[in-house]
Design a protein around this motif. Structure first.
Motif, mmCIF file in Angstrom:
data_model
loop_
_atom_site.group_PDB
_atom_site.id
_atom_site.type_symbol
_atom_site.label_atom_id
_atom_site.label_comp_id
_atom_site.label_asym_id
_atom_site.label_seq_id
_atom_site.Cartn_x
_atom_site.Cartn_y
_atom_site.Cartn_z
ATOM 1 N N GLU A 45 71.213 28.919 -10.878
ATOM 2 C CA GLU A 45 71.195 29.084 -9.143
ATOM 3 C C GLU A 45 69.870 30.250 -8.732
ATOM 4 O OE1 GLU A 45 74.514 31.594 -9.009
ATOM 5 O OE2 GLU A 45 76.166 29.932 -9.697
ATOM 6 N N LEU A 46 68.905 30.766 -8.972
ATOM 7 C CA LEU A 46 68.284 31.378 -8.779
ATOM 8 C C LEU A 46 66.916 30.420 -8.700
ATOM 9 C CD1 LEU A 46 68.530 35.099 -11.273
ATOM 10 C CD2 LEU A 46 68.495 34.571 -8.271
ATOM 11 N N SER A 48 67.218 27.597 -8.535
ATOM 12 C CA SER A 48 67.222 26.349 -7.767
ATOM 13 C C SER A 48 66.697 26.724 -6.159
ATOM 14 C CB SER A 48 68.897 26.108 -7.311
ATOM 15 O OG SER A 48 69.502 26.915 -7.119
ATOM 16 N N ASN A 49 65.843 28.373 -6.357
ATOM 17 C CA ASN A 49 66.327 28.627 -4.778
ATOM 18 C C ASN A 49 64.646 28.058 -4.719
ATOM 19 O OD1 ASN A 49 68.518 30.553 -3.571
ATOM 20 N ND2 ASN A 49 67.346 31.358 -5.312
ATOM 21 N N GLU A 80 67.273 39.040 -11.378
ATOM 22 C CA GLU A 80 66.676 38.697 -10.310
ATOM 23 C C GLU A 80 65.090 38.182 -10.297
ATOM 24 O OE1 GLU A 80 67.260 37.692 -5.805
ATOM 25 O OE2 GLU A 80 69.226 38.607 -6.800
#
Length: 190
Positions: A45-46, A48-49, A80
């Motif tokens: 998810e991180l 994909s930023n 993160e």
């Protein structure tokens, strides 16, 4: 002019917060909140930023985060920072080719490994021993921006250590760089 002032003030705020993080770590007052986390999913998810930025730059972003055998105890905010710092550096120094981020269980079954690899400008061999020193920057390095204080990788190393892990870098000038983070799967190591 207002946009430039805002962008510069945001950059300054980020630098101040990073320095405060360092001082808390050095003073032994880093408040880590380790939570069992689906680390592969969270890491993907991180990562994909960065998809739109890499697309605009003509780079390929490869995200390969295999399911881990168990949830991993991490401080999500710290993790993160680790992931985004490594990806930001890869993007900053890669002008063609790809950036890949991979997560998998280590062969020993006791740790999770995160590998961020790029096809960027690479780091000279004589600079590798100093790569994680605070405020150290590789001189005359071609990059997308001139921003940087030389504390991002030093912070990443400290955050990885707080997780009971290790960080290593390999690089070849003109071929790219690879960073490997290993952190224990079990919370009793922390």
């Amino acid at each position: 002019r207002l946009e430039v002032a805002q962008r510069n003030s945001q950059r300054l705020l980020k630098l101040v917060n990073t320095l405060l993080d360092f001082s808390r770590i050095e003073a032994g007052r880093a408040n880590a909140d380790f939570q069992p986390t689906d680390l592969s999913r969270f890491t993907a998810e991180l990562a994909s930023n960065f998809q739109s930025a890499t697309d605009k730059a003509g780079l390929k972003l490869e995200i390969g985060c295999e399911p881990l055998p168990q949830r991993v105890p991490v401080d999500r905010d710290m993790w993160e920072k680790i992931v985004l710092n490594l990806l930001s550096n890869a993007f900053k120094f890669t002008f063609e080719g790809r950036i890949s981020i991979r997560m998998h269980a280590a062969e020993d079954g006791k740790s999770a490994e995160l590998v961020v690899r790029d096809t960027g400008v690479g780091i000279p061999a004589h600079e590798l021993p100093r790569l994680f020193e605070r405020f150290h920057r590789v001189e005359n390095q071609k990059s997308r921006s001139f921003e940087g204080s030389g504390i991002g990788l030093a912070l990443v190393q400290e955050l990885v250590k707080l997780h009971g892990g290790s960080l290593v870098a390999e690089s070849e000038v003109g071929s790219g760089t690879s960073f490997k983070v290993s952190i224990p799967l079990a919370s009793d190591v922390l």
